[in-house]
Every structure is written in C-alpha cells, then in structure tokens.
Design a protein around this motif. Structure first.
Motif, short mmCIF file in Angstrom:
data_model
loop_
_atom_site.label_atom_id
_atom_site.label_comp_id
_atom_site.label_asym_id
_atom_site.label_seq_id
_atom_site.Cartn_x
_atom_site.Cartn_y
_atom_site.Cartn_z
N ARG A 28 0.84 -1.21 0.00
CA ARG A 28 0.00 0.00 0.00
C ARG A 28 0.87 1.25 0.00
O ARG A 28 0.54 2.26 -0.64
CB ARG A 28 -0.92 -0.02 1.22
CG ARG A 28 -1.98 -1.13 1.18
CD ARG A 28 -2.99 -0.96 2.31
NE ARG A 28 -3.91 -2.08 2.36
CZ ARG A 28 -3.79 -3.12 3.18
NH1 ARG A 28 -2.77 -3.15 4.04
NH2 ARG A 28 -4.66 -4.11 3.16
N HIS A 29 2.00 1.18 0.70
CA HIS A 29 2.92 2.32 0.72
C HIS A 29 3.52 2.55 -0.66
O HIS A 29 3.65 3.71 -1.11
CB HIS A 29 4.03 2.08 1.74
CG HIS A 29 5.01 3.21 1.84
ND1 HIS A 29 4.65 4.49 2.19
CD2 HIS A 29 6.37 3.25 1.60
CE1 HIS A 29 5.72 5.28 2.19
NE2 HIS A 29 6.77 4.55 1.83
N GLU A 32 1.03 4.43 -2.54
CA GLU A 32 0.88 5.81 -2.06
C GLU A 32 1.98 6.72 -2.61
O GLU A 32 1.73 7.89 -2.93
CB GLU A 32 0.89 5.84 -0.53
CG GLU A 32 -0.34 5.22 0.10
CD GLU A 32 -0.21 5.10 1.62
OE1 GLU A 32 0.87 5.48 2.15
OE2 GLU A 32 -1.17 4.64 2.27
N GLU A 38 -1.35 1.40 -8.88
CA GLU A 38 -2.43 0.74 -8.15
C GLU A 38 -3.35 0.03 -9.14
O GLU A 38 -3.90 0.66 -10.05
CB GLU A 38 -3.23 1.76 -7.34
CG GLU A 38 -4.29 1.13 -6.46
CD GLU A 38 -4.92 2.14 -5.51
OE1 GLU A 38 -5.95 1.80 -4.89
OE2 GLU A 38 -4.39 3.25 -5.39
#
Length: 280
Positions: A28-29, A32, A38
């Motif tokens: 997820r980092h 981000e 994504e």
C-alpha cells in the motif's frame, strides 16, 4: 493420476505480499508514493494483482534489498522507460553520496554492467549466463528466471538457466519454442479442454522439451547442473526470504492461463514423465 494445480489469474494483496516476501502495508505504501501502479479493484472492492504487477513488485523488492531507497527508485522509474536509463539515473543519485553509500553504488554498477534484469538474479544464476552475448536472452526469459528463483530459490533458477542457454544458442529450437508458445496462447477461454488441439500441442511440446534435454546434454550443461548441487549453499546470503513452498507459491503467483491451456500443460507433464520412465 497427476494433481491439477490451477494458478490464479489475479491475486489479492495478501497473496501478492506473501509471494514477494513483503507485507500488504508495504505494498500500500508503494502505491501511495507512486512506486507501484495501483491495480483496478474487483467487484468486492479489493485490489487484484496480475503477472505484470508481480514482476514490478519483485523488481522493487530486489532493488530495495541492495539498499536503494524507495525515493531514489521512484525517481529513476518515473524518469526512465528502460532498465539502462533507470540504472543511469540511480548512478547519478548515488554518486552524489558516494562516501556513505559505496555498497549501493557498487550494486548499481553491477546492474549497469549487465544492462538488463539479469543483474537482479542471484550470482549463482548470473554466473551460468555470463558467457552469453548481450541480447541473447529475452526479457521474458529473465522474467521467468526471476519468478523461478522466488519459487525454487537460486539453485532452481540456475538449473532452469540451461533451457535458456540452449534457446539462446540454437535458433531452430528457439523458433520451435516460439511457435509452441503461440499455439499454447491460442488455447484461450474459447477452447474446450477436450478440443483435439489441446492434446496435439501437448504432444508437440513434449517433443520440443525432449529436444531441449538432448541439446542440454550435448552441450555438457547437465554436468554443470550436477556440479551446482555440489557447490550450492542453501544459506546463500541475500536469499533468506525464500521460505515459501513451491505449492504455496504457485497459488499466489497469477498467470492468465485458460482451462484448456492448463490441461495442455498437465498432458505435457504426463507425457514427459512417461517418456522418462521409458528411458529407464
């Protein structure tokens, strides 16, 4: 009776993290900070990761393992399209901090010398491929070795390297391999598992595999494989995260294989096993 293992076409974030040796939080980092695109979410609202996503994730993990910061990695990936450009960007960044990051700089220079993802593989694998001329190996060959190394470790990938050495040095075998790859790809979701083409391609793939085995033996590569077993150290430095069983890994690495293509692979394995039994 041969067991049927069907790899998923896409996997959830937890399986993607487990295969790559990281955590969902880390992935997820990566999203981000723009390091890992994504993927689209499925009908249940969860992300689904395909083969290209996993290759990019393995690239990130391997590059991070030699000490390259995520920020430097992201900048290089954003500003360059191919591996040579990416490595050049990293070299410029590392050169500015030469005193404190000499180890990282040496690692990147090694990658630059290779000029492609070969440098992301273990030394055990790259040593076997080092005699091949530049460009002899295709990006897809190196991607396959990267995945094999994750599933079976450096020794497994070093053994598999024999196949790619033969393909790189035997144009006729490479051409036949390309033809069969196309034939297998044509066994899409519109083809029934009982279609005669499934068995036909399996028979041809078995013949091709046997020809590859003969070429490997003729080149003395099988003897080199035996020596690998003698010298291989199971605790090879830098590979401590290879803890997953092959069965578990197969269920976490996505491939876009149709039922017909999976059936073709099963038949090929059965034919090869029968052929090897007959040899002995």
């Amino acid at each position: 009776m041969y067991p049927s293992i069907t790899p998923p076409r896409q996997v959830k974030i937890g399986d993607a993290a487990a295969f790559a040796g990281t955590t969902p939080r880390a992935i997820r980092h990566y999203h981000e900070i723009g390091l890992l695109p994504e993927p689209e979410r499925g009908g249940d609202g969860r992300r689904r990761y395909g083969y290209d996503d996993m290759i990019r994730l393995l690239w990130i993990r391997k590059t991070a393992a030699v000490g390259i910061s995520l920020d430097d990695m992201r900048a290089a990936f954003d500003e360059a399209r191919d591996i040579e450009e990416i490595l050049s960007r990293l070299e410029e960044t590392l050169a500015a901090r030469e005193a404190e990051i000499e180890r990282q700089r040496t690692a990147v220079r090694h990658l630059q010398a290779v000029g492609n993802p070969l440098g992301l593989l273990s030394e055990l694998v790259t040593d076997r491929l080092s005699h091949l001329p530049p460009g002899a190996l295709r990006p897809s060959d190196l991607d396959a070795l990267l995945v094999t190394e994750r599933v079976f470790g450096p020794l497994g990938a070093a053994i598999q390297a024999s196949v790619f050495i033969v393909l790189a040095t035997h144009p006729d075998l490479r051409a036949e391999n390309d033809r069969l790859d196309a034939a297998e790809a044509a066994l899409d979701d519109g083809v029934d598992t009982r279609d005669p083409r499934v068995e036909e391609v399996a028979v041809q793939r078995c013949v091709q595999q046997r020809a590859l085995e003969q070429a490997i033996e003729a080149a003395g590569l099988d003897a080199a494989e035996e020596r690998l077993f003698e010298i291989y150290d199971a605790d090879l430095k830098g590979e401590e995260d290879t803890q997953m069983s092959a069965f578990e890994a197969i269920t976490k690495m996505p491939y876009d294989f149709s039922p017909a293509r999976m059936r073709c692979m099963e038949l090929t394995a059965q034919l090869l096993a029968d052929a090897h039994s007959a040899d002995h």
